[in-house]
Design a protein around this motif. Structure first.
Motif, PDB file in Angstrom:
ATOM      1  N   MET A 180      68.675 107.661   5.539  1.00 54.28           N
ATOM      2  CA  MET A 180      69.073 106.716   6.581  1.00 54.28           C
ATOM      3  C   MET A 180      69.420 107.440   7.873  1.00 54.28           C
ATOM      4  O   MET A 180      69.075 106.982   8.973  1.00 54.28           O
ATOM      5  N   ILE A 221      64.351 103.539  13.218  1.00 55.26           N
ATOM      6  CA  ILE A 221      64.779 102.156  12.964  1.00 55.26           C
ATOM      7  C   ILE A 221      65.388 101.551  14.228  1.00 55.26           C
ATOM      8  O   ILE A 221      65.119 100.398  14.584  1.00 55.26           O
ATOM      9  N   ILE A 229      75.643 100.301  11.102  1.00 50.94           N
ATOM     10  CA  ILE A 229      74.716 100.454   9.979  1.00 50.94           C
ATOM     11  C   ILE A 229      74.975 101.761   9.242  1.00 50.94           C
ATOM     12  O   ILE A 229      75.038 101.804   8.001  1.00 50.94           O
ATOM     13  N   THR A 264      66.315  98.635   1.205  1.00 52.73           N
ATOM     14  CA  THR A 264      66.611  98.952   2.607  1.00 52.73           C
ATOM     15  C   THR A 264      65.392  98.678   3.480  1.00 52.73           C
ATOM     16  O   THR A 264      65.524  98.346   4.661  1.00 52.73           O
ATOM     17  N   GLY A 281      65.164  95.364   5.501  1.00 53.87           N
ATOM     18  CA  GLY A 281      66.106  95.093   6.582  1.00 53.87           C
ATOM     19  C   GLY A 281      65.392  94.893   7.908  1.00 53.87           C
ATOM     20  O   GLY A 281      64.406  95.576   8.206  1.00 53.87           O
ATOM     21  N   SER A 282      65.895  93.940   8.701  1.00 48.64           N
ATOM     22  CA  SER A 282      65.301  93.695  10.016  1.00 48.64           C
ATOM     23  C   SER A 282      66.342  93.319  11.062  1.00 48.64           C
ATOM     24  O   SER A 282      66.011  93.193  12.248  1.00 48.64           O
ATOM     25  N   PHE A 291      70.867  95.165   7.508  1.00 43.90           N
ATOM     26  CA  PHE A 291      71.011  96.584   7.184  1.00 43.90           C
ATOM     27  C   PHE A 291      72.440  96.913   6.745  1.00 43.90           C
ATOM     28  O   PHE A 291      72.639  97.684   5.810  1.00 43.90           O
ATOM     29  N   ARG A 326      73.177  98.449   3.054  1.00 45.55           N
ATOM     30  CA  ARG A 326      73.794  99.777   2.916  1.00 45.55           C
ATOM     31  C   ARG A 326      75.174  99.685   2.283  1.00 45.55           C
ATOM     32  O   ARG A 326      75.605 100.578   1.559  1.00 45.55           O
ATOM     33  N   ARG A 377      59.667 103.756   5.794  1.00 48.05           N
ATOM     34  CA  ARG A 377      59.937 102.987   4.578  1.00 48.05           C
ATOM     35  C   ARG A 377      59.607 103.770   3.311  1.00 48.05           C
ATOM     36  O   ARG A 377      60.245 103.583   2.263  1.00 48.05           O
TER      37      ARG A 377
END
Length: 432
Positions: free
Chosen positions: A34, A41, A55, A97, A100-101, A106, A110, A169
């Motif tokens: 992440m 992201i 996040i 994960t 997530g958008s 997110f 998480r 991803r």
């Protein structure tokens, strides 16, 4: 104390090297991916810097505050069941994960990842208590720590390679599937009681039993025992010292790259290499100290001598070389000081997780969760506190000095811990 000769081949060491070490390493990759993917992201979904901070820290809060419940579950259910379920849970949310958008999405994903990983560390330390005699636990814990610290060394370049080749991803897909596979292997090969393992020999069982703590006489402790722990000042001292340790460790995990670029003029390329060097020192040191502590304990039979001097010295050395390094203008000498500083943190880390079994007995999972709660609470607050100090003073000297002072307080707290006196042995008195 005379050290018993260990069996030539041991199931316990195979479990540590072939399952716990890679499982812990993959768990650390689930956190690293992440951090590495965050810029991509942020750009893709047009998140602000503040949104990304929410996040990135959402994992830490659930992970920290569920440490004690995770420890209790590892005691109630056993490490086999607790760690398998936790692993499958966090592996699932690692994979999810990718869906997530939004910021809320997110943050929620998480946070749920942190719920699963909260049981990992207490369950792992609890398994070491059951499978290793006292004079081998420092080495066993060094393997556990080694898996965790390998992540910052190779996790970033590995994740970058995956992201560049396949997209961000795919790092989550790969690590999630790998984690789930390791969880399944844990269920297949691990047993909560060594005598239940089909591959263990009578010789190894005898070796484990000969060095087992006499205070560990039941499968799980009760809630009354937990209440007595809370009222014991040594329990609080043990938790708080980890809070102060992570204040100094979080500088290396969070702010060292920024410090090297902003305060010392490193380029991005040279910063990436330099910032990994202290972690190499930490990775090596936990194995060195693990073997060293077990030697001391085997020779003296004293947990106090095997734990406290290493921990107190580690705090002092870490603080001293952090300050010395920050004052040196010669680049290679500065980095050497930082390597010594973070390496000294390893002296404390090995002492902490071995002491969890020394103090905890039947409540090893709870004591582990208690310490890890304070450490991760510090990990969440420390970087914010450092940023505020640097912003207010326009320099790093004040924040580094505060970290050094905190480390000295941590060293003093170890004088109150007394690893040679199990907390359960003092159940009749809250002033033990």
């Amino acid at each position: 104390m005379t050290k018993q000769a260990a069996p030539r081949s041991g199931v316990r060491w195979k479990l540590m090297y072939l399952i716990i070490f890679p499982l812990t390493f993959i768990m650390s990759l689930d956190r690293t991916n992440m951090t590495v993917s965050a810029p991509i992201i942020q750009k893709q979904f047009h998140f602000s810097l503040f949104s990304m901070s929410l996040i990135l820290t959402s994992f830490s809060w659930t992970y920290a505050f569920l440490q004690v419940p995770g420890g209790i579950l590892s005691e109630r259910w056993g490490s086999r069941k607790a760690l398998t379920l936790a692993d499958l849970w966090w592996s699932l949310w690692t994979i999810l994960t990718t869906i997530g958008s939004s910021v809320a999405g997110f943050v929620g994903i998480r946070g749920l990842l942190g719920v699963g990983q909260a049981a990992d560390w207490p369950a792992s330390v609890n398994s070491i208590k059951r499978w290793f005699p006292s004079h081998e636990r420092a080495r066993a814990n060094s393997i556990l720590l080694g898996g965790l610290y390998l992540g910052p060394i190779i996790g970033a370049p590995l994740t970058i390679a995956i992201v560049q080749a396949l997209g961000w991803r795919w790092a989550f897909y790969i690590y999630g599937v790998a984690g789930a596979l390791m969880g399944i292997l844990w269920w297949i090969f691990y047993r909560d009681k060594p005598q239940d393992h089909p591959a263990i020999s009578a010789e190894e069982l005898q070796h484990i039993a000969a060095g087992y703590d006499s205070t560990i006489v039941r499968d799980a402790a009760g809630w009354r025992d937990w209440g007595r722990f809370i009222s014991n000042y040594r329990f609080w001292a043990f938790g708080l010292q980890y809070f102060f340790l992570i204040l100094i460790q979080s500088f290396y995990s969070t702010w060292l790259p920024t410090y090297l670029v902003k305060a010392r003029g490193f380029s991005l390329k040279s910063m990436g290499y330099a910032s990994s060097l202290p972690w190499v020192a930490l990775f090596v040191m936990v194995f060195v100290v693990g073997a060293w502590q077990d030697r001391v304990y085997a020779r003296t039979g004293s947990k106090l001598r095997a734990r406290t001097p290493f921990a107190a010295a580690g705090f002092v050395i870490a603080a001293a070389f952090l300050i010395i390094g920050s004052q040196i203008s010669i680049t290679w000498l500065m980095m050497l000081c930082f390597m010594i500083s973070l390496g000294a943190v390893g002296m404390v880390q090995v002492s902490i997780w071995s002491t969890c079994t020394d103090l905890g007995g039947n409540m090893t999972g709870s004591v582990t969760g208690w310490a890890n709660f304070w450490g991760n609470f510090s990990g969440a607050l420390g970087p914010i506190f450092t940023a505020i100090l640097v912003s207010l003073t326009s320099n790093w000297a004040t924040s580094l000095s505060v970290m050094a002072i905190a480390a000295l307080v941590g060293a003093g707290l170890w004088l109150l811990v007394h690893p040679d006196r199990p907390l359960e042995a003092a159940k009749s008195s809250t002033n033990a």
